[in-house]
Design an enzyme around this catalytic site. Structure first.
Site: not given
Length: 695
Positions: A448, A516
């Site tokens: 990430d 997301d």
């Protein structure tokens, strides 16, 4: 058959269906001649025209493959340098070419300074995709500082205005498609944040009167994850040009004596219709871009624990989730944030990549062994490029973050960006991740990156403005080294969702986290934008508990959306009822049945949720023996829609069997594509997955 033809300073790249042609004129200038349908090769020539007048010179009007800064050229240039004596002009002469079966290199050098520039082209059998990049060589002993280095320039053939398709998104709304008509001036798509994708995408799609099936479509996608720039222009004479490569915003690049620099590559093509563009790029990326460990292997169904536990991970709650995930048929269990350092929230712990002993008193292997006993592989989340000020790493090495000595660093999500251009930082990250993989049976990493760059001071660099490129290359290098030492480990690119999903990232990572935002309704739009120039196989799509406050949709509906990429599940399984678990189990079993078609097949976008109120995407195997269609609608207007549903991509001479709403049909491919099956699509939660098989 693809081939390269070189004759009388005319160079023809012949792909499966197209010609890309350039040449050198009598004065030694490079010309772009043609890009499109094949013609008689003997007809191509490089015209040498004179100046229009004192304000409009031939250099300013030429279509070129490379435009250096200087002389009487005033439009957008590809390359600009400053030599040691402060001269900022490049004056090139043609030095010849090099050729092989699939590669062409055109070599130029400056008439006075020690600079050699090579334009590289590569073609591929049975494809219309061309790979382009530029090589810079400093043939002297001193330094050359470049203010701009682009990867490629394109000149489009028509004098009529083109429409440019790109994306205009944000966190939680990535890949939102835009279409801008360029009648004059400039249109720029770019990133200045250090990664490539939340807002614009590093590509251009230029078209005239095009749709999914027809119309001239020109496209090029930059394989680079740092700051990029795609500059599109149209002049008074109707010439449309595109310059693309690393962004010249806050940029400089030093090439010292004897050094060679290759720009990030560009993959380009000309086709008829957006659908063929997508299908060609999908096949090409799978065969030629994705890392070879997993490019031809189906990706597993994964479960991710983030929504269920957040930072509050422990061996007990992760084991409980793993048991339910295994019962559903999940193949890969991924533990997300919260397992390391003093990571109780997003304010502390980033950079301290050691297992938290309070949460895992017997170490991480206790959980991994339990996951493996349940028949699943184990994966884990990391964010290696970031550091919390509240961490052991930052307290020990505050200088390891990008910074300016007399400025206060801005924190986003309570974190700073590590200076990945430093060798000691690179070694620290590689060694910790290598140790993590060496000591644990981990088969997957979710990598990430949760904030853009700021305070980009890099005191370690001779030229600090090289930070974006060097940071990006350092990330690629660490990923490659990890994959070389641990070839069984798949790595996913994630950057606060879809912030780093370009072809450069996908040259090193095996898959991408799309967004997301896992809302099933929003995802239909997000996933369409992703699919334009990125392979469906790489598009991770989860089924979660986020239904949308004002737009709820059923668990089946969310599965039907997520199955159109690489399927994952991310809800809190401990709260699922027995019936919910059965729905999950049923859909996961179905996905395993169809995933080869989805991940490796050809995508046909037949109905668009924005325009038609109905989504119909169909995937078909290359041999056209199998297909799967996803038909979804959420809240059709005026109570109902009765439409004949036509399919696509089938062999008109073959016969196929399909079942819709318990009704079985056997029809020819021609009938299914031209007449279709009449369906009553209505209600707030219509979803149908249709299997199509050759009889």
């Amino acid at each position: 058959m693809s081939k390269i033809i070189c004759k009388n300073n005319i160079f023809v790249l012949e792909t499966k269906n197209t010609h890309y042609v350039m040449g050198i004129d009598e004065a030694g200038y490079n010309h772009h001649i043609h890009w499109g349908q094949k013609c008689d090769v003997s007809d191509y020539c490089a015209d040498n025209t004179g100046d229009e007048n004192s304000n409009h010179t031939r250099l300013d009007e030429y279509k070129q493959e490379l435009t250096p800064f200087g002389q009487t050229m005033y439009r957008e240039c590809d390359i600009k340098a400053e030599f040691e004596d402060k001269c900022r002009e490049i004056n090139l002469k043609y030095d010849g070419y090099k050729k092989s079966d699939d590669m062409l290199s055109l070599v130029f050098s400056d008439k006075f300074y020690p600079l050699e520039i090579t334009l590289n082209y590569q073609i591929f059998e049975n494809s219309d995709i061309i790979k382009r990049w530029t090589t810079i060589k400093n043939t002297g002993t001193g330094r050359i500082d470049f203010e701009k280095i682009s990867s490629a320039q394109f000149s489009l053939p028509s004098v009529n205005a083109y429409t440019f398709k790109n994306t205009n998104g944000a966190w939680g709304g990535e890949f939102i498609e835009t279409n801008n008509v360029l009648e004059g001036g400039y249109t720029v798509f770019e990133s200045r944040k250090g990664s490539s994708n939340h807002n614009n995408s590093p590509y251009f799609i230029a078209y005239q009167n095009a749709d999914e099936k027809t119309g001239d479509v020109y496209f090029a996608s930059l394989a680079y994850s740092g700051n990029f720039k795609v500059s599109c222009s149209r002049d008074l004479y109707g010439i449309t040009r595109v310059v693309m490569g690393m962004n010249d915003f806050d940029f400089s690049h030093t090439v010292n004596g004897g050094e060679i620099f290759d720009t990030p590559p560009v993959y380009c093509g000309y086709v008829q219709g957006f659908g063929e563009m997508t299908r060609q790029m999908n096949r090409f990326a799978v065969n030629h871009i994705l890392p070879k460990q997993f490019n031809d292997k189906p990706l597993p169904v994964l479960y991710n624990s983030w929504e269920a536990t957040g930072f509050d991970v422990s061996v007990n709650n992760q084991s409980a989730l793993a048991e339910r995930a295994a019962e559903m048929g999940v193949e890969l269990f991924v533990m997300d944030d919260g397992w390391f350092g003093q990571r109780k929230n997003d304010r502390a712990g980033l950079g301290d990549w050691y297992v938290n002993n309070e949460k895992f008193p017997n170490g991480l292997n206790e959980l991994i062994e339990r996951v493996n006993e349940l028949g699943m592989d184990f994966g884990i989340w990391v964010e290696p490029e970031m550091v919390n000020p509240d961490s052991d790493l930052f307290r020990k090495h505050p200088d390891w973050a990008y910074h300016y000595p007399n400025r206060e660093a801005c924190t986003l999500r309570h974190q700073l960006v590590l200076n990945m251009t430093r060798k000691d930082v690179q070694e620290y990250i590689f060694n910790l991740l290598d140790e993590l993989l060496s000591n644990h049976n981990i088969k997957y990493i979710k990598w990430d990156m949760n904030r853009p760059f700021s305070e980009t001071g890099a005191e370690n660099l001779q030229n600090p403005k090289m930070y974006s490129y060097l940071h990006t290359m350092a990330v690629y290098n660490i990923v490659d080294k990890l994959k070389e030492k641990h070839p069984e480990v798949a790595i996913e690119t994630c950057a606060s969702g879809g912030g780093r999903c370009d072809l450069g990232a996908l040259s090193h990572y095996d898959q991408a986290w799309t967004s997301d935002n896992t809302d099933g309704i929003d995802r239909m739009t997000i996933q369409k934008g992703y699919s334009l120039l990125r392979p469906a196989k790489t598009m991770r799509a989860w089924v979660t508990d986020i239904e949308g406050i004002n737009k709820p949709c059923s668990l089946d509906f969310r599965f039907a959306v997520a199955m159109q990429g690489s399927l994952g599940v991310g809800g809190n399984l401990t709260k699922y009822s027995d019936s919910d678990l059965e729905i999950c189990k049923k859909n996961i079993a179905l996905y395993k049945q169809i995933r080869d078609v989805v991940q490796f097949g050809d995508l046909y976008r037949i109905l668009d949720i924005e325009k038609d109120e109905v989504l119909l995407n169909q995937y078909v195997t290359v041999d056209k023996s199998k297909g799967v269609a996803f038909l979804l609608a959420n809240g059709t207007r005026f109570y109902k829609k009765r439409i004949p549903v036509c399919f696509d991509g089938l062999d008109e001479n073959k016969r196929y069997k399909l079942t819709i709403k318990n009704n079985t049909y056997e029809k020819s491919g021609a009938y299914l594509m031209n007449v279709g099956i009449p369906l009553h699509i209505h209600g707030v939660d219509y979803n149908e997955i249709i299997l199509i098989e050759e009889v």
